[in-house]
Design an enzyme around this catalytic site. Structure first.
Site, PDB file in Angstrom:
ATOM      1  N   ASP A 135       0.886  -1.238  -0.023  1.00 41.82           N
ATOM      2  CA  ASP A 135       0.058  -0.051   0.084  1.00 41.82           C
ATOM      3  C   ASP A 135       0.957   1.333   0.081  1.00 41.82           C
ATOM      4  O   ASP A 135       1.916   1.350   0.856  1.00 41.82           O
ATOM      5  CB  ASP A 135      -0.765  -0.092   1.281  1.00 41.82           C
ATOM      6  CG  ASP A 135      -1.973   1.133   1.237  1.00 41.82           C
ATOM      7  OD1 ASP A 135      -2.670   1.044   0.390  1.00 41.82           O
ATOM      8  OD2 ASP A 135      -1.658   1.961   2.149  1.00 41.82           O
ATOM      9  N   GLU A 190      14.613 -15.736  -0.847  1.00 44.34           N
ATOM     10  CA  GLU A 190      14.828 -17.130   0.169  1.00 44.34           C
ATOM     11  C   GLU A 190      13.796 -18.054   0.345  1.00 44.34           C
ATOM     12  O   GLU A 190      14.183 -19.124   0.791  1.00 44.34           O
ATOM     13  CB  GLU A 190      15.199 -16.330   1.711  1.00 44.34           C
ATOM     14  CG  GLU A 190      16.098 -15.319   1.644  1.00 44.34           C
ATOM     15  CD  GLU A 190      16.335 -14.751   3.261  1.00 44.34           C
ATOM     16  OE1 GLU A 190      15.565 -15.289   4.089  1.00 44.34           O
ATOM     17  OE2 GLU A 190      17.084 -13.954   3.237  1.00 44.34           O
TER      18      GLU A 190
END
Length: 596
Positions: free
Chosen positions: A248, A300
């Protein structure tokens, strides 16, 4: 299941059926191949061509009888979204919150508000989505939190100069006794972007910054502790299986040192003398290091997790800065969303979008509606412009919903023919308009209250969905009322009604999405097609499919080919061997060799 498929709208238009006298118009100047502006992508990641469906939890489905949607309701109906043929869902905020701004005022970033359920409910939703082949993206709100957040409450208690206040943007005021705000910045929701605190002894204290509502203090992203906290939040949800984050106000985190005054608009929209790139609260270079770090964190994890920026930057070239190879994966294309029913303007923004995003190796995204803007059925049916982040109320001129729906279906068919990603907003597959006659007493958007009703706000596009034609809430909730009331005429738009109607908007969406996937249009090409002297017509070719949009009030000739989809019943007309596309309509057709 999706509604039954109707007969093809135009069957096959063969070149042999075209009179020789019309050949130059159909196969010569008109619809002749033009420049290739985007080449196909092959072997790319899922998000490069994905269709992502936005769910606004409080308005999707209520199973508990509270009148507000919840996570269990989403899980129960998720199969119906999977049947549409989308790739992922995006959930608007469901975190603990006082709900001053519909959950975008977050009090705890690693839990679920009891209004929506529990973390166990969230885990069940993730599991159900995986079973249905859907990924789940969630909203992240890093620019600001709720005034009820424990960190902000601690900052108020700790006082000036404390480590707690370093997490937010506190400043002394200007003028005698510090009675004036630290600068002249204005809130997106109206009024000053600063609120003054009260010290423990009751005397006026420092001011804190809030680019949105006064209940939403901005974080200070100059603080390493803020960086560390949001990296913790990312890992918390990634560990629970989310496929990524819609970020956002991604352009607003970092502010210009010194917080200088600003003579432009509150939202950074460019005006003479005040371009977007000069706004001291938007698009500062420091934001990009934040997202590079976040992308490293996502890398990751397995499963190709993504970041999508809500970066309302200007022009669209600037938006591409957020999706460079080591930053975010996608960014919303607000310039496209804000382009009206205008063929030349659409071509210009598509050209510019593809050039900008292709230059950094990112896909463009296309979107027509979301929870912050008037639905495109309403916008396209309105005789007057509808301000971004606002809606229409009962005292405004009312839109023509029939015109708006016809144009909206055509606009969506055109959009889904474009290469790249696409976002859909819940309910648009039902052809829902805004509730433009919502009475003031029901309004909840801070836009409405902070402007004294001058702006009616976004409540009209957030009305709970109609699922069945009966009951007080049209199947949304077992309660007698819902958090916002539905219009009286929405029973005919209920999902269960449209499921049995081959000509419904729901049926059209099912067919569009299935064909888009089957034809590989999301990872395809874009080559403009000449439209001759037909005003208001725009056409391109993607993987041998001609996508034609007619924004004019007159019918236009079509090239020879097999009609795959038309935006409305009766949009393809046949007369003396000539096939024509009706006004305010769109079509996909597979071109025959003689028509290329």
């Amino acid at each position: 299941m999706c509604p039954p498929t109707p007969p093809a709208p135009g069957s096959v238009l063969s070149a042999a059926d075209t009179p020789a006298t019309r050949q130059p118009q159909q196969n010569g100047q008109a619809f002749a191949p033009g420049p290739l502006v985007h080449e196909s992508t092959t072997g790319g990641s899922w998000w490069r061509s994905a269709v992502i469906y936005q769910i606004y939890p409080r308005s999707f489905r209520d199973l508990r009888g509270t009148g507000t949607g919840n996570l269990a309701g989403i899980t129960a109906e998720l199969h119906q979204i999977a049947e549409l043929g989308v790739d992922a869902i995006w959930l608007s905020p469901f975190y603990p919150s006082p709900q001053r701004d519909a959950g975008y005022d977050v009090a705890d970033y690693t839990d679920v508000d009891p209004l929506f359920g529990t973390l166990r409910d969230f885990d069940a939703l993730i599991d159900r989505a995986a079973t249905l082949g859907l990924r789940v993206i969630i909203d992240l709100v890093p620019n600001h939190c709720s005034e009820q957040h424990a960190a902000f409450q601690a900052a108020l208690e700790a006082g000036p100069g404390s480590a707690e206040r370093e997490l937010f943007v506190f400043r002394d005021g200007r003028g005698t006794g510090g009675d004036e705000p630290p600068n002249n910045w204005q809130s997106h929701f109206g009024g000053p972007a600063w609120t003054r605190t009260t010290d423990a002894d009751g005397s006026p204290g420092q001011w804190y910054l809030h680019l949105f509502d006064s209940s939403q203090p901005d974080f200070n992203w100059d603080s390493p502790a803020v960086h560390a906290e949001f990296e913790r939040v990312l890992r918390f949800w990634l560990d629970r299986g989310v496929a990524g984050f819609r970020v956002d106000v991604a352009h607003a985190l970092v502010k210009e040192p010194g917080l200088p005054d600003w003579g432009g608009t509150a939202d950074g929209s460019p005006v003479p003398g005040f371009p977007f790139d000069a706004a001291p609260m938007f698009g500062r270079p420091g934001v990009h290091a934040i997202y590079r770090r976040w992308r490293d964190i996502l890398a990751e994890y397995d499963g190709d997790r993504i970041l999508c920026a809500e970066a309302n930057a200007h022009p669209v070239d600037a938006v591409a800065d957020w999706v460079r190879p080591d930053e975010m994966h996608q960014a919303f294309n607000f310039p496209y969303l804000n382009t009206g029913w205008d063929a030349p303007a659409l071509r210009a923004v598509i050209d510019r979008s593809l050039a900008a995003f292709d230059a950094v190796g990112a896909p463009s995204t296309w979107v027509l509606s979301n929870h912050d803007v008037s639905r495109h059925v309403t916008r396209l049916g309105s005789s007057a412009p509808v301000r971004f982040g606002d809606g229409l109320g009962p005292r405004d001129p009312q839109p023509d919903h029939a015109v708006g729906l016809r144009r909206a279906r055509a606009a969506t068919l055109f959009m889904l023919g474009l290469p790249g990603g696409a976002y859909l907003y819940q309910g648009e597959e039902l052809g829902l308009p805004d509730h433009t006659r919502l009475e003031d007493g029901y309004r909840q958007d801070p836009n409405f209250f902070r402007t004294g009703g001058e702006r009616v706000g976004r409540d009209g596009c957030r009305i709970p969905l109609p699922w069945t034609p009966g009951g007080r809430t049209l199947g949304f909730s077992p309660a007698q009322t819902s958090w916002l009331p539905q219009p009286d005429d929405w029973a005919q738009l209920a999902r269960s009604v449209q499921r049995g109607d081959a000509g419904s908007t729901l049926s059209l969406y099912c067919r569009m999405l299935a064909a888009r996937r089957r034809l590989g249009l999301g990872s395809g090409t874009l080559r403009w097609l000449s439209t001759g002297h037909a005003p208001g017509v725009i056409a391109f070719e993607n993987r041998g499919i001609a996508v034609v949009l007619n924004t004019s009030s007159a019918s236009v000739d079509l090239p020879a080919g097999e009609v795959l989809l038309a935006s409305g019943t009766g949009d393809i007309q046949h007369d003396a061997g000539i096939s024509r596309l009706g006004p305010e309509a769109a079509v996909w057709l597979r071109r025959t060799p003689s028509s290329t």
